[in-house]
Design a protein around this motif. Structure first.
Motif, PDB file in Angstrom:
ATOM      1  N   ARG A 107       0.863  -1.189   0.000  1.00 36.87           N
ATOM      2  CA  ARG A 107       0.000   0.000   0.000  1.00 36.87           C
ATOM      3  C   ARG A 107       0.892   1.229   0.000  1.00 36.87           C
ATOM      4  NH1 ARG A 107      -5.205  -1.085   3.646  1.00 36.87           N
ATOM      5  NH2 ARG A 107      -5.943   0.556   2.294  1.00 36.87           N
ATOM      6  N   LEU A 108       0.443   2.264  -0.668  1.00 36.86           N
ATOM      7  CA  LEU A 108       1.201   3.501  -0.820  1.00 36.86           C
ATOM      8  C   LEU A 108       0.378   4.657  -0.287  1.00 36.86           C
ATOM      9  CD1 LEU A 108       3.469   5.319  -2.126  1.00 36.86           C
ATOM     10  CD2 LEU A 108       2.059   5.292  -4.192  1.00 36.86           C
ATOM     11  N   PHE A 109       1.043   5.566   0.463  1.00 37.97           N
ATOM     12  CA  PHE A 109       0.349   6.755   0.937  1.00 37.97           C
ATOM     13  C   PHE A 109       0.707   7.934   0.044  1.00 37.97           C
ATOM     14  CE2 PHE A 109      -0.484  10.530   3.385  1.00 37.97           C
ATOM     15  CZ  PHE A 109      -1.727  10.244   3.932  1.00 37.97           C
ATOM     16  N   HIS A 110      -0.315   8.515  -0.576  1.00 38.59           N
ATOM     17  CA  HIS A 110      -0.189   9.762  -1.326  1.00 38.59           C
ATOM     18  C   HIS A 110      -1.518  10.486  -1.148  1.00 38.59           C
ATOM     19  CE1 HIS A 110       1.291  12.654  -4.146  1.00 38.59           C
ATOM     20  NE2 HIS A 110       0.203  12.513  -4.900  1.00 38.59           N
ATOM     21  N   ASN A 111      -1.573  11.336  -0.161  1.00 44.49           N
ATOM     22  CA  ASN A 111      -2.780  12.037   0.293  1.00 44.49           C
ATOM     23  C   ASN A 111      -3.738  11.098   1.029  1.00 44.49           C
ATOM     24  OD1 ASN A 111      -1.974  14.552  -0.766  1.00 44.49           O
ATOM     25  ND2 ASN A 111      -2.708  13.939  -2.776  1.00 44.49           N
ATOM     26  N   PHE A 112      -3.763   9.843   0.684  1.00 45.29           N
ATOM     27  CA  PHE A 112      -4.535   8.812   1.378  1.00 45.29           C
ATOM     28  C   PHE A 112      -3.884   7.469   1.042  1.00 45.29           C
ATOM     29  CE2 PHE A 112      -6.564   9.552  -2.700  1.00 45.29           C
ATOM     30  CZ  PHE A 112      -6.749   8.273  -3.205  1.00 45.29           C
ATOM     31  N   TRP A 113      -4.253   6.430   1.774  1.00 45.34           N
ATOM     32  CA  TRP A 113      -3.692   5.103   1.518  1.00 45.34           C
ATOM     33  C   TRP A 113      -4.302   4.535   0.253  1.00 45.34           C
ATOM     34  CZ3 TRP A 113       0.593   3.498   3.501  1.00 45.34           C
ATOM     35  CH2 TRP A 113       1.003   3.978   4.746  1.00 45.34           C
ATOM     36  N   ARG A 114      -3.435   4.085  -0.652  1.00 41.78           N
ATOM     37  CA  ARG A 114      -3.879   3.535  -1.929  1.00 41.78           C
ATOM     38  C   ARG A 114      -3.475   2.074  -2.031  1.00 41.78           C
ATOM     39  NH1 ARG A 114      -4.125   8.138  -5.685  1.00 41.78           N
ATOM     40  NH2 ARG A 114      -3.680   9.983  -4.455  1.00 41.78           N
ATOM     41  N   LYS A 115      -4.316   1.306  -2.684  1.00 39.05           N
ATOM     42  CA  LYS A 115      -3.956  -0.057  -3.028  1.00 39.05           C
ATOM     43  C   LYS A 115      -4.509  -0.323  -4.412  1.00 39.05           C
ATOM     44  CE  LYS A 115      -7.797  -2.064  -0.458  1.00 39.05           C
ATOM     45  NZ  LYS A 115      -8.172  -3.014   0.573  1.00 39.05           N
TER      46      LYS A 115
END
Length: 152
Positions: A107-115
């Motif tokens: 998971r990646l955080f860029h303004n919010f957690w993304r998957k």
């Protein structure tokens, strides 16, 4: 559980406590910094949830889901690590990556957690290219094996 310690001087990215000249109780500052580093280095979370588990083991780290309750209230999106009998929270920064053990996915955080979501296998179209479709299916398999794309 005791309230988290508030530090006067911290690092700009992950609020690691900084020592100053003549520091008393250096161990509290150093231990706090080491605990946060332990949680962030090669970061993994057991899963995402809104409330703390009843009997967490030391070293467990969770991703705090939206609408968090109890000791996690107001910490939506933070990483919550249980260390030394207390919850330690780290606010994510853009670019932070974690591995979710429950889904086997990064998971990646860029303004919010993304998957990522599972890409669809190519179907239809005017021209059917069996080799191109087979290659795309292989690429999807590799992305799944690396945990970049969900397998379910």
């Amino acid at each position: 559980m005791s309230d988290p310690i508030q530090f006067e001087s911290t690092s700009p990215r992950f609020d690691l406590p900084l020592l100053y000249a003549g520091q008393a109780q250096k161990e509290a500052f150093v231990n706090e910094a080491l605990s946060r580093c332990d949680m962030l280095l090669h970061g993994t979370v057991l899963s995402e949830r809104t409330d703390p588990p009843e009997n967490p083991a030391s070293g467990e780290t969770w991703l705090v889901a939206a609408g968090a309750t109890g000791m996690w209230a107001g910490r939506d999106g933070h990483l919550a690590g249980f260390q030394g009998g207390n919850w330690l929270f780290v606010a994510p920064r853009d670019g932070l990556r974690i591995f979710d053990l429950s889904s086997g996915q990064e998971r990646l955080f860029h303004n919010f957690w993304r998957k990522s979501s599972l890409p669809l296998e190519p179907l239809g179209g005017m021209t059917v290219d069996v080799q191109a479709r087979a290659t795309i299916v292989e690429l999807i398999g590799v992305l799944q094996a690396l945990g970049i794309v969900s397998s379910a």
